[in-house]
Scaffold this motif. Structure first.
Motif, PDB file in Angstrom:
ATOM      1  N   ALA A 222       0.831  -1.210   0.000  1.00 30.43           N
ATOM      2  CA  ALA A 222       0.000   0.000   0.000  1.00 30.43           C
ATOM      3  C   ALA A 222       0.861   1.253   0.000  1.00 30.43           C
ATOM      4  O   ALA A 222       0.547   2.243  -0.664  1.00 30.43           O
ATOM      5  N   THR A 223       1.962   1.200   0.745  1.00 27.57           N
ATOM      6  CA  THR A 223       2.878   2.340   0.781  1.00 27.57           C
ATOM      7  C   THR A 223       3.531   2.537  -0.580  1.00 27.57           C
ATOM      8  O   THR A 223       3.689   3.674  -1.044  1.00 27.57           O
ATOM      9  N   ALA A 224       3.889   1.441  -1.244  1.00 29.10           N
ATOM     10  CA  ALA A 224       4.491   1.531  -2.582  1.00 29.10           C
ATOM     11  C   ALA A 224       3.530   2.184  -3.563  1.00 29.10           C
ATOM     12  O   ALA A 224       3.921   3.044  -4.365  1.00 29.10           O
ATOM     13  N   ARG A 225       2.262   1.778  -3.515  1.00 30.97           N
ATOM     14  CA  ARG A 225       1.263   2.372  -4.415  1.00 30.97           C
ATOM     15  C   ARG A 225       1.093   3.861  -4.133  1.00 30.97           C
ATOM     16  O   ARG A 225       0.982   4.675  -5.063  1.00 30.97           O
ATOM     17  N   TYR A 226       1.087   4.214  -2.869  1.00 26.00           N
ATOM     18  CA  TYR A 226       0.922   5.625  -2.494  1.00 26.00           C
ATOM     19  C   TYR A 226       2.101   6.458  -2.998  1.00 26.00           C
ATOM     20  O   TYR A 226       1.923   7.550  -3.554  1.00 26.00           O
TER      21      TYR A 226
ATOM     22  N   PRO B 182       1.405   8.999  13.030  1.00 28.42           N
ATOM     23  CA  PRO B 182       0.159   8.903  12.269  1.00 28.42           C
ATOM     24  C   PRO B 182      -0.537  10.256  12.094  1.00 28.42           C
ATOM     25  O   PRO B 182      -0.531  11.084  12.999  1.00 28.42           O
ATOM     26  N   TYR B 183      -1.115  10.427  10.925  1.00 25.91           N
ATOM     27  CA  TYR B 183      -1.790  11.654  10.480  1.00 25.91           C
ATOM     28  C   TYR B 183      -0.804  12.774  10.157  1.00 25.91           C
ATOM     29  O   TYR B 183      -1.191  13.828   9.688  1.00 25.91           O
ATOM     30  N   ASP B 184       0.462  12.538  10.417  1.00 26.46           N
ATOM     31  CA  ASP B 184       1.538  13.478  10.127  1.00 26.46           C
ATOM     32  C   ASP B 184       2.353  12.903   8.968  1.00 26.46           C
ATOM     33  O   ASP B 184       2.624  13.576   7.978  1.00 26.46           O
TER      34      ASP B 184
ATOM     35  N   GLY C 182      -2.752  -4.495   7.065  1.00 28.47           N
ATOM     36  CA  GLY C 182      -3.138  -3.874   5.814  1.00 28.47           C
ATOM     37  C   GLY C 182      -3.858  -2.548   5.959  1.00 28.47           C
ATOM     38  O   GLY C 182      -4.055  -1.836   4.964  1.00 28.47           O
ATOM     39  N   ARG C 183      -4.261  -2.188   7.179  1.00 32.61           N
ATOM     40  CA  ARG C 183      -4.906  -0.887   7.385  1.00 32.61           C
ATOM     41  C   ARG C 183      -3.906   0.236   7.112  1.00 32.61           C
ATOM     42  O   ARG C 183      -2.706   0.085   7.354  1.00 32.61           O
ATOM     43  N   THR C 184      -4.419   1.347   6.630  1.00 41.33           N
ATOM     44  CA  THR C 184      -3.554   2.503   6.395  1.00 41.33           C
ATOM     45  C   THR C 184      -4.169   3.753   7.016  1.00 41.33           C
ATOM     46  O   THR C 184      -5.387   3.879   7.122  1.00 41.33           O
ATOM     47  N   VAL C 185      -3.299   4.653   7.439  1.00 38.76           N
ATOM     48  CA  VAL C 185      -3.701   5.967   7.932  1.00 38.76           C
ATOM     49  C   VAL C 185      -2.988   6.996   7.071  1.00 38.76           C
ATOM     50  O   VAL C 185      -1.750   6.998   6.995  1.00 38.76           O
ATOM     51  N   LEU C 186      -3.757   7.838   6.409  1.00 40.61           N
ATOM     52  CA  LEU C 186      -3.159   8.855   5.547  1.00 40.61           C
ATOM     53  C   LEU C 186      -2.944  10.146   6.313  1.00 40.61           C
ATOM     54  O   LEU C 186      -3.631  10.443   7.298  1.00 40.61           O
ATOM     55  N   GLY C 187      -1.981  10.929   5.844  1.00 39.53           N
ATOM     56  CA  GLY C 187      -1.659  12.182   6.493  1.00 39.53           C
ATOM     57  C   GLY C 187      -2.734  13.239   6.305  1.00 39.53           C
ATOM     58  O   GLY C 187      -3.479  13.223   5.326  1.00 39.53           O
ATOM     59  N   ILE C 188      -2.800  14.147   7.262  1.00 40.79           N
ATOM     60  CA  ILE C 188      -3.699  15.291   7.210  1.00 40.79           C
ATOM     61  C   ILE C 188      -2.849  16.549   7.215  1.00 40.79           C
ATOM     62  O   ILE C 188      -1.914  16.660   8.023  1.00 40.79           O
ATOM     63  N   PRO C 189      -3.104  17.502   6.311  1.00 40.25           N
ATOM     64  CA  PRO C 189      -2.300  18.728   6.276  1.00 40.25           C
ATOM     65  C   PRO C 189      -2.234  19.390   7.649  1.00 40.25           C
ATOM     66  O   PRO C 189      -3.252  19.527   8.343  1.00 40.25           O
ATOM     67  N   GLN C 190      -1.024  19.789   8.031  1.00 41.02           N
ATOM     68  CA  GLN C 190      -0.801  20.375   9.348  1.00 41.02           C
ATOM     69  C   GLN C 190      -0.790  21.896   9.248  1.00 41.02           C
ATOM     70  O   GLN C 190       0.034  22.477   8.539  1.00 41.02           O
TER      71      GLN C 190
END
Length: 321
Positions: free
Chosen positions: A22-26, A99-101, A110-118
């Motif tokens: 998943a990280t590779a795809r991202y 996470p979120y950063d 397999g779960r993913t947490v995507l970043g949120i603009p800081q």
């Protein structure tokens, strides 16, 4: 999520994926804007050699601990080669995702947490500092250590927790400085090309600290560095790396050299991200100076690299020695 590295001579070990799927795809989607073809990270199958199981023998050595915090919106996994090299010089290294950063955090299930603009950088640093101090607290728990460090199963004294240093790139470097300010368990720290934020800028540090900047980053161009430097009372050193850009202080230069991409895409990435110093050379120079600095922090070992220009590394300028 954390990754740990401990030096061990265990012969030939199986190769493992540099980053999970998943990280590779991202990262593929992220770097298409630089001209890297879709699917590059997924299809290239970058491999790294790391022993992930306890070796069939006991280690009786103990190692100083290095905590690592990555750049904003960057996975800890993008520093694997750099941190392996540091660990191989006699350190137990722990890298951390925030996470979120981080741009993406991928969990084993397999779960993913995507970043949120800081929006508020100082608050991001404060959260990161809490992450790092929580990790340091947890490293005094025997059950946690057995999980994170397989070698500790045969050696309960594997880690020297009275010799802990902290290292960071970009916002991770700001995290390192602020963490030392609020917690005296760290014996020294290193900031790789990060602007400084928070109370540490005006208060400075009494603990030893290294500022290592890219080719156009120094206290002359960064007021946070200048103010921090003027208020710091401990050992301090400021270095500058020629032919470099912000992400020279990561695995990206090595990865770009290894990837099959066009000359045009390579030039864009060099100009905006990694500079022209070259991947393996960059890794060698940066890890040599980091290692020399860490050895000074934990053992008091002096090195000519920390006292002035080196003929072996002409790319490094001692801005303030």
């Amino acid at each position: 999520m954390v990754t740990t590295f401990t030096p061990v001579n265990c012969g030939i070990v199986p190769s493992t994926s540099y980053i999970p799927n998943a990280t590779a795809r991202y990262e593929d989607e992220t770097y298409q804007s630089f001209g890297i073809p879709p699917g590059t990270f997924e299809s290239f199958h970058i491999q790294t050699q790391t022993q992930q199981q306890p070796p069939p023998f006991k280690s009786h050595r103990n190692y100083p601990v290095v905590l690592f915090s990555p750049a904003l919106a960057t996975s800890r996994l993008m520093y694997t080669l750099l941190l392996q090299e540091i660990a191989s010089n006699g350190f137990a290294v722990v890298s951390v995702d925030h996470p979120y950063d981080a741009d993406i955090v991928e969990y084993p299930d397999g779960r993913t947490v995507l970043g949120i603009p800081q929006d508020i950088v100082t608050e991001s640093v404060n959260v990161r500092v809490k992450d790092m101090l929580f990790l340091l607290d947890q490293m005094h728990d025997e059950k946690v250590i057995k999980t994170l460090f397989p070698l500790s199963q045969g050696n309960p004294h594997l880690l020297s927790l009275d010799r802990v240093t902290i290292l960071g790139h970009s916002l991770g470097g700001a995290t390192a400085a602020q963490a030392i300010l609020v917690d005296n368990r760290f014996v020294g720290g290193i900031n790789l090309d990060g602007g400084l934020w928070g109370p540490v800028v005006d208060q400075g540090l009494s603990s030893p600290f290294l500022l290592f900047g890219r080719s156009n980053h120094s206290h002359a161009t960064d007021s946070s560095w200048a103010t921090f430097w003027s208020h710091s009372r401990g050992w301090k050193l400021e270095l500058q790396l020629a032919q470099s850009e912000h992400y020279t202080f990561s695995d990206f230069p090595v990865l770009v050299d290894a990837l099959s991409i066009s000359d045009e895409a390579r030039q864009i990435i060099q100009a905006e991200r990694i500079g022209t110093i070259g991947g393996l050379r960059a890794k060698g120079v940066i890890t040599s100076y980091i290692t020399a600095t860490l050895q000074y922090f934990v053992y008091g070992q002096t090195s000519e690299l920390l006292s002035g220009p080196s003929a072996a590394y002409p790319e490094v300028k001692c801005v303030s020695c």
